[in-house]
Design a protein around this motif. Structure first.
Motif, short mmCIF file in Angstrom:
data_model
loop_
_atom_site.label_atom_id
_atom_site.label_comp_id
_atom_site.label_asym_id
_atom_site.label_seq_id
_atom_site.Cartn_x
_atom_site.Cartn_y
_atom_site.Cartn_z
N ARG A 20 -82.76 -105.87 68.68
CA ARG A 20 -83.65 -106.67 68.30
C ARG A 20 -82.89 -108.30 68.27
O ARG A 20 -83.80 -109.26 68.81
N LYS A 23 -83.33 -109.65 71.76
CA LYS A 23 -84.63 -109.88 72.18
C LYS A 23 -84.89 -111.44 71.59
O LYS A 23 -85.59 -112.08 72.09
N LYS A 28 -89.97 -114.83 74.23
CA LYS A 28 -90.97 -114.06 73.99
C LYS A 28 -90.54 -113.08 72.72
O LYS A 28 -91.36 -112.47 71.80
N GLY A 29 -88.95 -112.80 72.69
CA GLY A 29 -88.61 -112.16 71.39
C GLY A 29 -88.83 -112.92 70.19
O GLY A 29 -89.20 -112.51 69.16
N GLU A 31 -91.25 -114.97 69.55
CA GLU A 31 -92.48 -114.95 69.36
C GLU A 31 -92.73 -113.83 68.70
O GLU A 31 -93.68 -113.30 67.67
N GLN A 32 -92.50 -112.43 69.47
CA GLN A 32 -92.74 -111.10 68.85
C GLN A 32 -92.36 -110.85 67.28
O GLN A 32 -92.87 -110.55 66.66
#
Length: 89
Positions: A20, A23, A28-29, A31-32
């Motif tokens: 994690r 990311k 992108k990570g 935002e995720q």
């Protein structure tokens, strides 16, 4: 820091926390997970001091003493140096 709280050693790139964190090194990570990762003793100290409610975790490299006061709700992890260096770009 809680007196009973012990940092967890992260020693594998397959560890779910490490994956994690990795990311979180790109948009992108971020935002995720709706989280970000910050580095540098000065910045981390300021974030802990002024925005501690927003801090979830503190990760520091193995064999480096933790010299920052850490609120009890913040999870503490120690990453093996090679893994920490992959995060600290």
């Amino acid at each position: 820091m809680d007196s009973d709280a012990r940092p967890q050693l992260i020693s594998s790139p397959h560890n779910s926390r490490f994956r994690r964190w990795a990311k979180l090194l790109d948009a992108k990570g971020i935002e995720q997970f709706q989280q970000c990762i910050v580095f540098g003793e000065k910045v981390v100290r300021e974030v802990l001091q002024h925005h501690s409610r927003r801090c979830l975790e503190l990760v520091y490299p193995e064999k480096v003493p933790l010299i920052l006061p850490v609120p009890s709700h913040v999870r503490i992890s120690v990453a093996q140096r090679v893994l920490f260096n992959k995060l600290d770009v």
